[in-house]
Design a protein around this motif. Structure first.
Motif, PDB file in Angstrom:
ATOM      1  N   THR B  64       0.907  -1.199   0.185  1.00  0.00           N
ATOM      2  CA  THR B  64       0.048   0.227  -0.086  1.00  0.00           C
ATOM      3  C   THR B  64       0.794   1.269  -0.100  1.00  0.00           C
ATOM      4  O   THR B  64       0.299   2.306  -0.480  1.00  0.00           O
ATOM      5  N   THR B  65       2.034   1.255   0.369  1.00  0.00           N
ATOM      6  CA  THR B  65       3.066   2.302   0.589  1.00  0.00           C
ATOM      7  C   THR B  65       3.937   2.542  -0.703  1.00  0.00           C
ATOM      8  O   THR B  65       4.111   3.573  -1.191  1.00  0.00           O
ATOM      9  N   SER B  68       2.138   0.668  -4.685  1.00  0.00           N
ATOM     10  CA  SER B  68       0.705   1.365  -5.053  1.00  0.00           C
ATOM     11  C   SER B  68       0.882   2.943  -4.798  1.00  0.00           C
ATOM     12  O   SER B  68       1.353   3.302  -3.635  1.00  0.00           O
ATOM     13  N   PRO B  70      -1.720   5.238  -2.970  1.00  0.00           N
ATOM     14  CA  PRO B  70      -2.964   5.171  -2.466  1.00  0.00           C
ATOM     15  C   PRO B  70      -3.777   6.130  -2.832  1.00  0.00           C
ATOM     16  O   PRO B  70      -5.218   5.889  -2.585  1.00  0.00           O
ATOM     17  N   ASP B  74      -5.594   1.016  -5.707  1.00  0.00           N
ATOM     18  CA  ASP B  74      -6.235  -0.040  -4.688  1.00  0.00           C
ATOM     19  C   ASP B  74      -5.327  -1.398  -4.889  1.00  0.00           C
ATOM     20  O   ASP B  74      -5.073  -1.717  -5.857  1.00  0.00           O
TER      21      ASP B  74
END
Lengths: 85, 85
Positions: B64-65, B68, B70, B74
Motif C-alpha cells: 500500500t505504500t 501502489s 494510495p 487500490d
C-alpha cells in the motif's frame, strides 16, 4: 457481467528494471526478506454476454497480440470471474 | 521459494486512459464484445523463508505504500503461491 483478467509478466530472461528498482527500495524502507521482484501488468476486461470457449480463445489472441508484447512478455494467465449479477 | 503476488488496480473513480485506449483498440483489431478495460499492475515478490502472518502484514504495508499510490490505486489482492521446492 463476467470479467476476464489477463496477467502479463516480462519473460524470465528479460531484465525488469522496474522490478529491480522495487526490490532495491524495499529494504531501504524497512521491508526485509524479499529476494526478487518482477513487475507485470494486469488487465480487467468486462465481457458482454457469456464467456464461451470461443470468446476465451478470441481474448487469448487479443492478449498475446494487443495486451502484451510477445517479444518481451508472456501472458501468464487468463482468469474468468463471473459477475455478481 | 514462496511467492507473493500483489495486484494493484486504479480506483474505480479514477480515469484509466491506458485501459480506455485498449478498449478502443480492441474492436479496431477485430475483437468485439468487450465493454470496458482497466489496466493495473501485478508484482511477483519472491520471499525468503516462510510466509507467516507477520510477513504478510508487512508485505501488505509495503504494497500500500511502495507498490501502489494510495491516492489513485487500490491493492486488490495479495496471493500467496507456494514454491515448487
Amino acid at each position: 457481467m463476467p470479467r476476464v483478467v489477463v496477467h502479463v509478466m516480462p519473460k524470465p530472461e528479460i531484465l525488469d528494471p522496474q522490478g529491480k528498482a522495487v526490490a532495491a527500495a524495499l529494504p531501504r524502507l524497512g521491508f526485509e526478506g524479499i529476494s526478487s521482484v518482477r513487475q507485470g501488468k494486469r488487465f480487467e476486461l468486462e465481457v458482454e454476454g457469456e464467456v464461451t470457449d470461443a470468446v476465451l480463445a478470441n481474448l487469448r489472441e487479443a492478449a498475446t497480440t494487443l495486451l502484451s508484447n510477445p517479444v518481451i512478455e508472456d501472458v501468464t494467465a487468463l482468469d474468468v470471474e463471473e459477475g455478481q449479477a
